[in-house]
Design an enzyme around this catalytic site. Structure first.
Site, PDB file in Angstrom:
ATOM      1  N   HIS A 146       1.831   4.322  -3.185  1.00 31.78           N
ATOM      2  CA  HIS A 146       1.714   5.779  -3.175  1.00 31.78           C
ATOM      3  C   HIS A 146       2.834   6.404  -3.989  1.00 31.78           C
ATOM      4  CE1 HIS A 146      -1.692   6.367  -0.618  1.00 31.78           C
ATOM      5  NE2 HIS A 146      -1.177   5.650   0.354  1.00 31.78           N
ATOM      6  N   HIS A 168       0.840  -1.204   0.000  1.00 32.16           N
ATOM      7  CA  HIS A 168       0.000   0.000   0.000  1.00 32.16           C
ATOM      8  C   HIS A 168       0.874   1.253   0.000  1.00 32.16           C
ATOM      9  CE1 HIS A 168      -3.581   2.445   1.356  1.00 32.16           C
ATOM     10  NE2 HIS A 168      -2.563   3.241   1.698  1.00 32.16           N
ATOM     11  N   GLU A 169       1.853   1.284   0.902  1.00 30.07           N
ATOM     12  CA  GLU A 169       2.693   2.478   1.011  1.00 30.07           C
ATOM     13  C   GLU A 169       3.513   2.710  -0.248  1.00 30.07           C
ATOM     14  OE1 GLU A 169       2.150   4.590   3.115  1.00 30.07           O
ATOM     15  OE2 GLU A 169       0.891   3.331   4.355  1.00 30.07           O
TER      16      GLU A 169
END
EC number: 3.4.24.-
Length: 643
Positions: free
Chosen positions: A441, A437-438
């Site tokens: 980004h 998820h990170e």
């Protein structure tokens, strides 16, 4: 992370791609300042491929590698001529981050100028198709009257040091800049400065004189850059009234390895195993070299991983495991405590997950030209010098994670925290979905608007989609062989110790389990809440394509491509979503991002999945008649003719 959000807690703003955190590090005081109130306005337009006016004249041919007998200037010239034709009175500059992607599309970006000064939130992106003609384009150029007076003539603006003080005082930044100590040192570019003599920021603050498009006009502003850890801010301070802030962008979005292997999301899904030479052949050779050295530790071309218990910005000299034989095998069990007792295993897991994801994304098109994270770009385009800094057990917070994405050429920074909702506490590095998820980004910020522009997901709905893309990739990667469209998934379930995860609903194709529709975004002010709606649509898309093309062997890491097109529905969905990011305009909304995904499939497969894509979006209210309005969206379940 620009990402995980604990229910009942406030989300971090904009690009702090982060979950709410109990932070004891430097950053903006949330109680005093709500920087989300300073978001950039959402003003972009996107002209999809079937709406581009007919073009005549000569064209050139691109290839999936950009290696045809065609100079890179050909597609740039085509894009430039298109801009001149579309907006003949505009003045602009070419942003130096154009490239031909692996899907054969040339991506060219322009910034509008006035009196030689950037209008910083104006962008024009042109996508050139394989036939050498304009495929689609996006536009947020200012169409009002340009100020007649050139501010450079009369020097009608404040000193940049005063603007720095204005940003610090207005946003309550933990930066000290005593007037007698601070000096503004000119750097390359017009009215561009670096400040020396400050303290509290992770790097020297910077300032550049720009215009900002706001409320139908242009305001002359100092763009002040301050990296204060939990926030990496661009603050647009009025160039004359330094106590007035017009807008804020935050770049942060809240050998052999013994690890949980790729596809295992967390310790509840499988066991740790020893994996030998796991890297994929992606021109990076292996994970421990960068062309200058060979590192017998968790450092290489793509990433550098270490513990960071103090939460301080320094990382070079932090502890990381070392192995002259490149055997990274360390003990870990769920009963071990404190987290520092298994720091070697945590750092190794973080390094492994990030590097595998880097390699998978590389094959799907997020490579050097597209702005990926690498120290050495091996003469393949883009700007090097920017691996991902990975902090395990970061002491700047708990129950959270975040990723900071500056422009191409500057390292990304991931902070992974421990989570204290269980006994013993849990380490987020062991939940792959949080790491993915990170890192996503970083991907979505580099692809949208071009690698040199990291503010293109700073609007509310754009930032929400940033959260949604991150959840989508984390979910798509964890699919299991027996999964069907009836399988539901959570986010952050293990680390948070919450059976239903940290989103309002599970990701599901059932409208009973997850009833999210497009119009649910009305009234929402949290990017995480908006992101769940977008990710729910992408989960529908994922299963529509899997039902048509199959899942493939989800136990294998490497995507299988034929003529540049993934052969299974899972990786095909990931590919067209990635390609759509590169096509869409800066600061996109749901409708524009949907159209860009349709265009990505049109380019990649000649639109053979058009109906599957439309059905996914229309099911959740983003059909043909859907329309964006910040406060009152129009939903639609309508499908186009033929579907």
């Amino acid at each position: 992370m620009h990402g995980l959000l604990l229910a009942g807690l406030l989300a971090l703003p904009l690009n702090v791609l982060a979950h709410p955190t109990e932070s004891h590090s430097s950053g903006v005081s949330r109680r005093a300042i709500d920087i989300t109130s300073y978001r950039l306005p959402q003003i972009s337009k996107y002209t999809k491929s079937d709406a581009v006016p007919k073009q005549d004249g000569e064209s050139f041919t691109t290839s999936s590698t950009g290696d045809d007998n065609v100079s890179s200037g050909d597609y740039v010239t085509t894009a430039t001529n298109w801009l001149k034709k579309t907006l003949p009175k505009a003045t602009y500059r070419l942003v130096n981050d154009h490239y031909i992607g692996d899907s054969g599309i040339g991506h060219v970006h322009f910034r509008q100028t006035a009196h030689g000064i950037d209008i910083d939130n104006t962008d024009f992106n042109v996508n050139i198709g394989r036939d050498g003609k304009v495929f689609s384009f996006g536009n947020s150029f200012y169409d009002g009257e340009i100020p007649k007076a050139n501010p450079m003539v009369k020097r009608d603006f404040s000193d940049p040091v005063n603007a720095l003080h204005g940003a610090i005082q207005t946003l309550n930044l933990p930066v000290t800049a005593k007037p007698e100590n601070v000096k503004a040192k000119p750097v390359e570019g017009k009215e561009n400065f670096k400040f020396e003599g400050t303290s509290g920021a992770l790097s020297d603050p910077k300032a550049q004189l720009v215009y900002l498009q706001k409320d139908g006009g242009l305001v002359l502003s100092w763009k002040v850059e301050t990296d204060v850890g939990d926030n990496w801010l661009l603050t647009y301070v009025d160039a004359n009234k330094n106590d007035q802030v017009h807008s804020v962008v935050d770049y942060v979005s809240a050998a052999e390895y013994q690890v949980y292997p790729w596809g295992i999301n967390d310790p509840t899904e499988g066991n740790r195993t020893s994996i030998h030479l796991p890297w994929l052949k992606t021109l990076s050779t292996d994970w421990h070299i960068d062309g200058k050295g060979w590192y017998p530790t968790t450092r290489g071309n793509n990433a550098i991983a270490q513990e960071n218990p103090t939460g301080h910005p320094e990382y070079e000299n932090n502890y990381r495991p070392k192995s002259p034989l490149f055997i990274f095998k360390y003990p870990y069990s769920l009963a071990m405590t404190p987290p520092s007792s298994y720091r070697d295993a945590s750092i190794t897991q973080l390094f492994y997950t990030t590097n595998v994801y880097h390699d998978v994304l590389y094959i799907l098109g997020f490579n050097e030209k597209a702005g990926n994270f690498q120290i050495n770009n091996w003469n393949k385009g883009g700007v090097g010098g920017d691996f991902a800094i990975l902090n395990s057990q970061d002491g700047s917070g708990v129950n959270n994670a975040n990723f900071a994405t500056p422009p191409d050429g500057q390292p990304g920074r991931m902070r992974m925290y421990t989570w204290n909702a269980s006994t013993p506490e849990r380490d987020g590095c062991f939940e792959a979905g949080i790491v993915i998820h990170e890192y996503t980004h970083g991907v979505s910020n580099r692809l949208t608007g071009g690698p040199e522009n990291s503010r293109c997901l700073a609007a509310l709905e754009s930032g929400g989609m940033g959260e949604g893309w991150s959840d989508f990739f984390a979910t798509a990667i964890r699919l299991k062989p027996g999964d069907t469209r009836a399988t539901d998934y959570t986010m952050g379930e293990w680390a948070s110790n919450r059976p239903n995860g940290i989103r309002k609903y599970r990701y599901s194709t059932s409208l009973t389990t997850n009833p999210h529709m497009y119009v649910d975004a009305d009234g929402l002010t949290s990017v995480h809440a908006i992101g769940t709606i977008w990710a729910s649509m992408l989960y529908e898309l994922l299963w529509n394509l899997i039902d048509k093309h199959g899942k493939g062997d989800v136990t294998k890491i490497r995507p299988v491509l034929k003529n540049g097109v993934p052969t299974d529905g899972r990786h095909l969905a990931m590919k067209i979503v990635l390609d759509g990011m590169a096509l869409q305009p800066c600061l996109p909304n749901f409708v524009q991002a949907r159209d860009a995904i349709l265009d990505a499939d049109k380019n990649l497969t000649q639109g053979s999945n058009k109906c599957e894509i439309w059905k996914a979006f229309a099911k959740r209210g983003l059909g043909v008649g859907a329309a964006f309005n910040q406060t009152k969206r129009t939903g639609s379940n309508e499908l186009p003719a033929g579907c």
